[in-house]
Enzyme design. Structure first.
Site, PDB file in Angstrom:
ATOM      1  N   HIS A 277       0.840  -1.201   0.000  1.00  0.00           N
ATOM      2  CA  HIS A 277       0.000   0.000   0.000  1.00  0.00           C
ATOM      3  C   HIS A 277       0.876   1.253   0.000  1.00  0.00           C
ATOM      4  CE1 HIS A 277      -3.296   2.697   1.477  1.00  0.00           C
ATOM      5  NE2 HIS A 277      -2.272   3.285   2.103  1.00  0.00           N
ATOM      6  N   GLU A 278       1.913   1.268   0.825  1.00  0.00           N
ATOM      7  CA  GLU A 278       2.805   2.431   0.887  1.00  0.00           C
ATOM      8  C   GLU A 278       3.572   2.613  -0.407  1.00  0.00           C
ATOM      9  OE1 GLU A 278       2.391   4.461   3.230  1.00  0.00           O
ATOM     10  OE2 GLU A 278       1.084   3.094   4.328  1.00  0.00           O
ATOM     11  N   HIS A 281       1.651   4.646  -2.782  1.00  0.00           N
ATOM     12  CA  HIS A 281       1.794   6.101  -2.629  1.00  0.00           C
ATOM     13  C   HIS A 281       3.023   6.602  -3.372  1.00  0.00           C
ATOM     14  CE1 HIS A 281      -1.494   6.712   0.086  1.00  0.00           C
ATOM     15  NE2 HIS A 281      -1.022   5.907   1.014  1.00  0.00           N
ATOM     16  N   GLU A 355      -5.945   7.295  -0.731  1.00  0.00           N
ATOM     17  CA  GLU A 355      -5.738   6.061   0.027  1.00  0.00           C
ATOM     18  C   GLU A 355      -6.412   4.868  -0.646  1.00  0.00           C
ATOM     19  OE1 GLU A 355      -3.746   5.648   2.452  1.00  0.00           O
ATOM     20  OE2 GLU A 355      -3.251   7.750   2.822  1.00  0.00           O
ATOM     21  N   ASP A 359      -4.732   1.357  -1.878  1.00  0.00           N
ATOM     22  CA  ASP A 359      -5.269   0.029  -1.576  1.00  0.00           C
ATOM     23  C   ASP A 359      -5.362  -0.821  -2.839  1.00  0.00           C
ATOM     24  OD1 ASP A 359      -5.510   0.533   1.117  1.00  0.00           O
ATOM     25  OD2 ASP A 359      -7.664   0.928   1.071  1.00  0.00           O
TER      26      ASP A 359
END
Length: 419
Positions: A277-278, A281, A355, A359
């Site tokens: 997930h990070e 980003h 976010e 995901d």
């Protein structure tokens, strides 16, 4: 054309640029998360876990909303009456009322007064965290962290205040233009500097130890085409039992940070899901997106303050002659406080969309919706989340999709891909 006319044109241009950036950079589409799947996910969670999470947030709300109300009242009281100006004068009086003393000491006094008045609510919040077992920090550690945050704020605030009012004195008719450019530049600089200089003030970061998990994470980053300086472990356990991970920094300062609590509480596959997930980003340059939007918003705010602050009735209420004088700083804070409250739901919406995209990236990168859903269940349990919060609260301030939304997105992805 007068400076005011140029300011109007500049504000219009910045507003258009901000809208275009939001439209182009924010992922307005989001992965499907059918409400039926959300309700099914909610039913799959342990009843006692859901009840405890909701009770925890019920206990937190009074302190949070009280602090918000007191902060707003203090800002309006200081900004829309002569009281704020008198406080600034009082702070500068030991130094002969020099403009530097008023600008820096008076400005800091105004900034910290609201913090001090809302300090009891922060302490109240801490007692709730302790009562529910989420905080591992004693009062001494909490006070030290508080003093550290005040010190960091004081250093940054003093530099900004001195720079701003120096520009005002050197360019009294065009300070808004230089101030807007400076505000935008400050946002960019802080995006680079905060992870390197400020985050270590509050946590100790160490490289993740060599082993299968680190190998998996670094190879996943390489497979994803995301240059990451390092994968670090933060000693979050000295203040909380909550689990988390995040990506911060830009370019050479970018790093993925994993809480040590996450490594203790979660299975390795679940940690991989969180880091995926990070990486999303980083892959989608979300820090850059936030920096660009923040820079444009900061520049527009400075110009808007110049225009709104020249309104005579407003100046009369504050007991000042110009928005640019140090005595008018409380008025600036009042206007910024109101604007921040109005912008909160918009910022929350943008954050939720970003976010949700991260995901989706995690699901696609790992191809493991089962582990993703298990991780969301664990996050909710350990962090005492309300898995399906009240709609008004969700729309007002939720920075992430709810737990049931994220679980539903994983189930929808599993159906779509047959996994």
């Amino acid at each position: 054309m007068t400076p005011r006319g140029w300011a109007v044109l500049s504000l219009a241009g910045l507003a258009v640029a901000l809208v275009v950036a939001v439209v182009l950079l924010v992922p307005w589409g989001r992965p499907p998360a059918p409400r039926a799947d959300q309700l099914a996910a909610l039913r799959s969670l342990p009843v006692d876990q859901v009840a405890r999470g909701r009770a925890f947030h019920d206990a937190l709300r009074p302190a949070g909303w009280s602090a918000l109300a007191v902060g707003l009242v203090v800002a309006l009281l200081l900004g829309l009456t002569p009281l704020g100006g008198r406080l600034v004068e009082l702070a500068g009086r030991p130094f002969g009322g020099h403009w530097v003393a008023q600008a820096v000491l008076g400005g800091l006094a105004v900034m910290f007064l609201a913090d001090l008045l809302t300090l009891p609510f922060s302490a109240w919040r801490r007692t709730v965290l302790v009562r529910y077992g989420l905080s591992t920090q004693g009062w001494g550690g909490w006070a030290v962290d508080l003093l550290k945050s005040y010190a960091v704020s004081a250093v940054i605030g003093a530099l900004v205040l001195l720079g701003f009012y120096t520009v005002v004195r050197l360019a009294p008719r065009w300070w808004w233009a230089f101030g807007a450019a400076g505000a935008a530049a400050l946002v960019v600089v802080l995006s680079f500097v905060l992870p390197v200089l400020v985050e270590p003030v509050f946590n100790r970061f160490t490289p993740m130890e060599p082993g299968p998990l680190r190998t998996e994470l670094t190879s996943m980053a390489a497979r994803d085409g995301v240059p990451v300086r390092d994968v670090l472990v933060a000693d979050a356990s000295r203040r909380t039992r909550a689990v988390n991970a995040y990506v911060s920094g830009l370019g050479p300062t970018r790093r993925v940070v994993v809480y040590d609590t996450l490594l203790r509480e979660a299975e390795p596959a679940e940690v991989t899901s969180v880091v995926a997930h990070e990486l999303g980003h980083a892959k989608d340059r979300d820090v850059w997106t936030g920096t660009v939007l923040g820079a444009l918003g900061a520049a527009a705010a400075v110009v808007a303050l110049y225009l709104v602050g020249s309104w005579t009735p407003l100046l009369r209420l504050a007991g000042v002659d110009s928005i640019a004088q140090p005595r008018a700083f409380p008025l600036l804070i009042a206007l910024v406080t109101v604007a921040g409250l109005l912008a909160t739901p918009v910022q929350a919406l943008v954050s939720r969309r970003v976010e949700a995209r991260a995901d989706a990236h995690a699901l696609a990168l790992t191809g493991d919706p089962t582990t993703f859903e298990a991780m969301q269940r664990r996050l909710a349990g350990v962090n005492l989340s309300d898995p399906d919060p009240p709609r008004w609260e969700y729309l007002w301030s939720a920075s992430h999709p709810s737990t049931v939304e994220r679980m539903a997105a994983a189930r929808a992805y599993a159906r779509e891909t047959g996994r």
